[in-house]
Enzyme design. Structure first.
Site, PDB file in Angstrom:
ATOM      1  N   ASP A 265      44.399   8.951  -8.479  1.00 43.04           N
ATOM      2  CA  ASP A 265      44.364   9.563  -9.569  1.00 43.04           C
ATOM      3  C   ASP A 265      42.697  10.527  -9.769  1.00 43.04           C
ATOM      4  O   ASP A 265      41.732   9.459  -9.889  1.00 43.04           O
ATOM      5  CB  ASP A 265      44.385   9.002 -11.037  1.00 43.04           C
ATOM      6  CG  ASP A 265      44.584  10.217 -12.251  1.00 43.04           C
ATOM      7  OD1 ASP A 265      44.514  11.140 -11.962  1.00 43.04           O
ATOM      8  OD2 ASP A 265      45.488   9.614 -13.206  1.00 43.04           O
ATOM      9  N   ASP A 325      49.723  16.448 -16.781  1.00 43.77           N
ATOM     10  CA  ASP A 325      50.651  15.540 -17.123  1.00 43.77           C
ATOM     11  C   ASP A 325      52.041  16.115 -17.965  1.00 43.77           C
ATOM     12  O   ASP A 325      51.772  16.957 -18.743  1.00 43.77           O
ATOM     13  CB  ASP A 325      50.099  14.523 -18.139  1.00 43.77           C
ATOM     14  CG  ASP A 325      48.964  13.644 -17.374  1.00 43.77           C
ATOM     15  OD1 ASP A 325      48.753  14.024 -16.295  1.00 43.77           O
ATOM     16  OD2 ASP A 325      48.504  12.466 -18.171  1.00 43.77           O
TER      17      ASP A 325
END
Ligand code: GLA
Length: 501
Positions: A265, A325
């Protein structure tokens, strides 16, 4: 002249006195450190410059900075509003108390909280020696993920509350619920497992995970595969230890633990590198993973920046996030779905577009919306990573996640990602060609009310009488132009049309 002199003197006196009107100088680096039960220290950093009652500077988070847009100072007290470039906003009320700064912080989707910060000589989030990423070259495919990865990930529901015990219970539940046998094989621990590095730089898990190798062994003993999460930056998005400067070492540790999947990430790497360096930075960990000789699915999580679909496979990625997200709302789920058709051609066996993990069963959408979530992810050949509490699923949740006919479309070996083929008002048609010549079709009703419609088969070149299977009713019927279908608000149909014989 005398009047002017007086003005000047008054001005000079005021300028000299003005710092005294603001009892303490807020300028400097302020750090609040809060120890968490897992052994991790949460840090909040404020970098402030005060001039009179002007306050500028930024709030630092592990993943980036929020610049102060607006601030007012009143003696020892101040209020500031700080924002990221894309509008994420934090409001902070502060008061200087002796050598401490007391802060009351408000930000989206969190309860207001208070912190105490002290002065620091350095900004703990600042890295001065940035390691140059490697020169890019095309990596060959690494083998796994011939069909989109399926499994479970801890983030959407548990976030920082994931621990060893919960992971073991989830492993048991994946087996008992039939999820494993339906294909949900990877059990992936997301952010917040990391502890400190030892004197040799080796990463250790934190208090929540007393023995990562033993946990991986347990997961493997259940016929599942084991996944972990890290960042190419010094910190993960939640502020835990990242892999920056330790890529090869971490890859070896993961392989020794038995890791089969790594989600990597971007987070704090954004403080070190421009987006244009992403490909090289991701390639670095891909090569480190490959050097371990363990097949590890490599998931790039950089929110779809820098057209990742164009270089993701070349950087060694098996999947790459295509957006920011997801959250557990129909609105966000559909916003993400709306961006997937344009990039469909980039997906294929071994390398997939990832519209983010599933929210099915987390409670923020109604059952028809969750069915639409499942249908769209399947038509898009998306990775299916459940994000709910599989230890206690309702019948509805179970029936959605375990719909084997829908899963079969997602996992179709032709590996062609479907796309939105047509739209008529609130009705949308998504199509995906399948390996045996069949065609999968999802019909979504985006309206807030239920609707009845006739499917224009001939426009889709489907001959009258073609055998069609309803993947939710589990029955077959012949295609007929006059047949009417009712689709509830935000709901969808998923059909599979037989190939012409
Ligand atoms: C980012 C990712 C999420 C999750 C969190 C963890 O926001 O996009 O999927 O991994 O970080 O901190």
């Amino acid at each position: 002249m005398v009047v002017r002199m007086r003005h000047l003197l008054a001005f000079l006196a005021l300028s000299l006195l003005s710092p005294l009107l603001f009892a303490g100088d807020l300028s400097g680096i302020w750090v609040s450190s809060v120890s968490q039960p897992d052994g991790h220290t949460d840090r909040e950093v404020l970098v402030l410059q005060q001039r009179g009652n002007q306050l500028t500077g930024k709030i630092e988070r592990p993943w980036g900075s929020l610049n102060i847009h607006q601030a007012s100072v009143d003696g020892d007290r101040f209020t500031l509003i700080a924002k990221t470039d894309d509008g994420y906003t934090i409001t902070c009320d502060g008061a200087l108390e002796g050598d401490k700064l007391r802060l009351a912080v408000r930000e989206p989707n969190a309860k207001p909280y208070e912190l105490v910060a002290v002065r620091s000589k350095t900004d703990p989030f600042l890295v001065s020696n940035v390691v140059a990423p490697p020169a890019v070259h095309d990596l060959p495919p690494n083998g796994p993920a011939r069909t989109p990865p399926m499994g479970w990930n801890s983030w959407n529901l548990f976030a920082g509350r994931i621990d060893d015990k919960t992971v073991r219970e989830i492993a048991d539940a994946l087996v008992a619920s039939g999820m494993r046998d339906a294909g949900y094989i990877y059990l992936n621990i997301d952010d917040t497992w990391q502890g400190d590095r030892d004197g040799n730089g080796v990463i250790h898990s934190n208090n929540k995970f007393p023995d990562m190798k033993a946990l991986a062994d347990y997961v493997h003993s259940k016929g599942l595969k084991f996944g972990l999460y890290s960042s190419p930056g010094p910190y993960t998005c939640a502020g835990y230890e990242g892999s920056y400067g330790h890529e090869a070492q971490d890859a070896r540790t993961y392989a020794a633990w038995g890791v089969d999947y790594l989600k990597y990430d971007w987070c704090s790497a954004g403080r070190l590198y421009p987006d244009a360096a992403m490909r090289a930075v991701y390639q670095k960990m891909a090569e480190a993973l490959r050097a371990t000789n363990r097949p590890i699915v490599y998931s790039l999580c950089q929110y779809g920046r820098d057209n990742v679909w164009e270089w993701g496979p070349k950087a060694g990625g098996n999947l790459w996030r295509t957006t920011g997200d997801i959250n557990d709302t129909y609105k966000r789920m559909m916003e993400i779905a709306d961006t997937q058709s344009a990039i469909a051609k980039y997906a294929g066996p071994g390398h997939w577009n990832d519209p983010d993990m599933l929210e099915i069963g987390n409670g923020g959408m109604i059952t028809d919306e969750y069915r639409t979530h499942m249908n769209l992810w399947a038509i898009f050949a998306a990775p299916l990573l459940a994000g709910n509490d599989v230890r206690g699923m309702t019948e509805d949740t179970r029936s959605i996640l375990l719909n084997k006919e829908v899963i079969a479309v997602d996992q179709d070996t032709k590996g062609v990602q479907g796309h939105r083929a047509d739209k008529a008002g609130d009705i949308e048609y998504y199509a995906r060609p399948l390996d045996n010549g069949d065609m999968a079709l999802v019909v979504v009703n985006r309206a807030d009310t239920s609707t009845s419609l006739k499917i224009p088969w001939s426009e889709m070149h489907i001959a009258e009488g073609t055998k069609v299977r309803d993947l939710w009713k589990h029955d077959d019927f012949p295609a007929r132009e006059d047949q009417s279908f009712t689709i509830p608000a935000h709901g969808s149909l998923m059909l599979r049309m037989k190939a012409p014989q």
